[in-house]
Write a protein that holds these residues in place. Sequence first.
Motif, PDB file in Angstrom:
ATOM      1  N   ASP A 102       0.843  -1.192   0.000  1.00  0.00           N
ATOM      2  CA  ASP A 102       0.000   0.000   0.000  1.00  0.00           C
ATOM      3  C   ASP A 102       0.878   1.240   0.000  1.00  0.00           C
ATOM      4  O   ASP A 102       2.102   1.150  -0.141  1.00  0.00           O
ATOM      5  CB  ASP A 102      -0.945  -0.016   1.203  1.00  0.00           C
ATOM      6  CG  ASP A 102      -0.210  -0.112   2.548  1.00  0.00           C
ATOM      7  OD1 ASP A 102       1.025   0.136   2.587  1.00  0.00           O
ATOM      8  OD2 ASP A 102      -0.865  -0.416   3.557  1.00  0.00           O
ATOM      9  N   SER A 103       0.266   2.384   0.175  1.00  0.00           N
ATOM     10  CA  SER A 103       1.002   3.640   0.093  1.00  0.00           C
ATOM     11  C   SER A 103       2.120   3.738   1.124  1.00  0.00           C
ATOM     12  O   SER A 103       3.154   4.362   0.870  1.00  0.00           O
ATOM     13  CB  SER A 103       0.038   4.824   0.254  1.00  0.00           C
ATOM     14  OG  SER A 103      -0.845   4.904  -0.841  1.00  0.00           O
ATOM     15  N   GLU A 104       1.925   3.110   2.259  1.00  0.00           N
ATOM     16  CA  GLU A 104       2.964   3.137   3.290  1.00  0.00           C
ATOM     17  C   GLU A 104       4.238   2.439   2.827  1.00  0.00           C
ATOM     18  O   GLU A 104       5.346   2.744   3.300  1.00  0.00           O
ATOM     19  CB  GLU A 104       2.430   2.485   4.570  1.00  0.00           C
ATOM     20  CG  GLU A 104       3.348   2.640   5.761  1.00  0.00           C
ATOM     21  CD  GLU A 104       2.752   2.073   7.041  1.00  0.00           C
ATOM     22  OE1 GLU A 104       3.536   1.692   7.947  1.00  0.00           O
ATOM     23  OE2 GLU A 104       1.516   2.008   7.144  1.00  0.00           O
ATOM     24  N   THR A 133      -0.239  -0.785  -5.910  1.00  0.00           N
ATOM     25  CA  THR A 133      -0.467   0.324  -4.992  1.00  0.00           C
ATOM     26  C   THR A 133      -1.177   1.472  -5.694  1.00  0.00           C
ATOM     27  O   THR A 133      -2.107   2.073  -5.141  1.00  0.00           O
ATOM     28  CB  THR A 133       0.867   0.811  -4.401  1.00  0.00           C
ATOM     29  OG1 THR A 133       1.571  -0.303  -3.837  1.00  0.00           O
ATOM     30  CG2 THR A 133       0.640   1.854  -3.322  1.00  0.00           C
ATOM     31  N   ALA A 136      -4.811   0.672  -6.180  1.00  0.00           N
ATOM     32  CA  ALA A 136      -5.562   0.690  -4.928  1.00  0.00           C
ATOM     33  C   ALA A 136      -5.797   2.098  -4.408  1.00  0.00           C
ATOM     34  O   ALA A 136      -6.798   2.357  -3.740  1.00  0.00           O
ATOM     35  CB  ALA A 136      -4.835  -0.138  -3.868  1.00  0.00           C
ATOM     36  N   ALA A 137      -4.877   3.016  -4.714  1.00  0.00           N
ATOM     37  CA  ALA A 137      -4.992   4.394  -4.214  1.00  0.00           C
ATOM     38  C   ALA A 137      -4.626   5.371  -5.335  1.00  0.00           C
ATOM     39  O   ALA A 137      -3.607   6.054  -5.272  1.00  0.00           O
ATOM     40  CB  ALA A 137      -4.090   4.600  -3.003  1.00  0.00           C
ATOM     41  N   PRO A 138      -5.457   5.436  -6.386  1.00  0.00           N
ATOM     42  CA  PRO A 138      -5.079   6.212  -7.578  1.00  0.00           C
ATOM     43  C   PRO A 138      -4.895   7.699  -7.342  1.00  0.00           C
ATOM     44  O   PRO A 138      -4.004   8.310  -7.948  1.00  0.00           O
ATOM     45  CB  PRO A 138      -6.238   5.930  -8.550  1.00  0.00           C
ATOM     46  CG  PRO A 138      -7.373   5.480  -7.694  1.00  0.00           C
ATOM     47  CD  PRO A 138      -6.763   4.757  -6.544  1.00  0.00           C
ATOM     48  N   ALA A 139      -5.685   8.296  -6.489  1.00  0.00           N
ATOM     49  CA  ALA A 139      -5.571   9.743  -6.284  1.00  0.00           C
ATOM     50  C   ALA A 139      -4.250  10.107  -5.615  1.00  0.00           C
ATOM     51  O   ALA A 139      -3.490  10.948  -6.094  1.00  0.00           O
ATOM     52  CB  ALA A 139      -6.753  10.245  -5.456  1.00  0.00           C
ATOM     53  N   VAL A 140      -3.971   9.433  -4.514  1.00  0.00           N
ATOM     54  CA  VAL A 140      -2.735   9.714  -3.766  1.00  0.00           C
ATOM     55  C   VAL A 140      -1.511   9.315  -4.583  1.00  0.00           C
ATOM     56  O   VAL A 140      -0.548  10.094  -4.711  1.00  0.00           O
ATOM     57  CB  VAL A 140      -2.745   8.955  -2.422  1.00  0.00           C
ATOM     58  CG1 VAL A 140      -1.379   9.062  -1.740  1.00  0.00           C
ATOM     59  CG2 VAL A 140      -3.838   9.509  -1.519  1.00  0.00           C
ATOM     60  N   GLU A 141      -1.535   8.119  -5.146  1.00  0.00           N
ATOM     61  CA  GLU A 141      -0.357   7.628  -5.844  1.00  0.00           C
ATOM     62  C   GLU A 141      -0.176   8.292  -7.208  1.00  0.00           C
ATOM     63  O   GLU A 141       0.941   8.353  -7.724  1.00  0.00           O
ATOM     64  CB  GLU A 141      -0.402   6.113  -5.965  1.00  0.00           C
ATOM     65  CG  GLU A 141      -0.342   5.398  -4.626  1.00  0.00           C
ATOM     66  CD  GLU A 141       0.784   5.894  -3.724  1.00  0.00           C
ATOM     67  OE1 GLU A 141       1.854   6.258  -4.238  1.00  0.00           O
ATOM     68  OE2 GLU A 141       0.581   5.929  -2.503  1.00  0.00           O
TER      69      GLU A 141
END
Length: 236
Positions: A102-104, A133, A136-141
């Motif tokens: 994940d982002s972490e 990753t 799973a988290a397109p906006a942040v990544e």
Amino acid sequence: MTTGPHLDLVSAVRAALEQQADPVRAAGQQRYMKSTMPYFGLTAPQLKAALGPLLRDPAFAMESRGQWVATIGALWEEATHREQWYAAIALARHRAYRAWVDSEAMPLWERLIRAGAWWDVVDDIATHLVRDTVLAAPAVEGLRLREWAAADSSWVRRAAIICQVGAGARLDQELLTDVIEPNIDDPDFFSRKAIGWALRDHARHDPDWVLAFVAAHPHLSGLSRREALKHLGAPA
């Protein structure tokens, strides 16, 4: 909660790889990969067969995210042979620890990409760990990948370009555009190849978009253009 490396797994991995060492094959692998780090000489099936039972063994299960990260780091940073890098990636990708991809974990993937700095490890990390990753988290990544596309490391930039390979219909075309455009004039072979690969892969799902992208970017290198149009029947 255990946060140090799982030293028993690290030792077991090293022993399993050493047991199957083939010096003749290892020399050829090192020459082919132009690697300063030597190989043990395992084939891909041998490597999978050696690592699989260890990663599935409950005795070697990670007790926490911290231990997982530390064990990946120990396998990578203390590696004497390249297969130990591959083992670190195998541990990172193992299905038992999918929740921790994940982002972490993205700073860890970037660290491995910078340290590995060659296509075999960078491409594996980018098209699996980074891709999963991002999906799973397109906006942040998406924001992170746009930063990677302008990084001081050509390998981090390559990872940004190819990280959506295999994403299929879930690929973010705006993100792909934003990571390619800063690198179009990069003379680096691996960057140009990456652009072509990313476009060629997406062409399987949206050929019209790829054709339009290539037409709108006349400064694409010949290599990038040829790779992008390889299966589209269009003149390169």
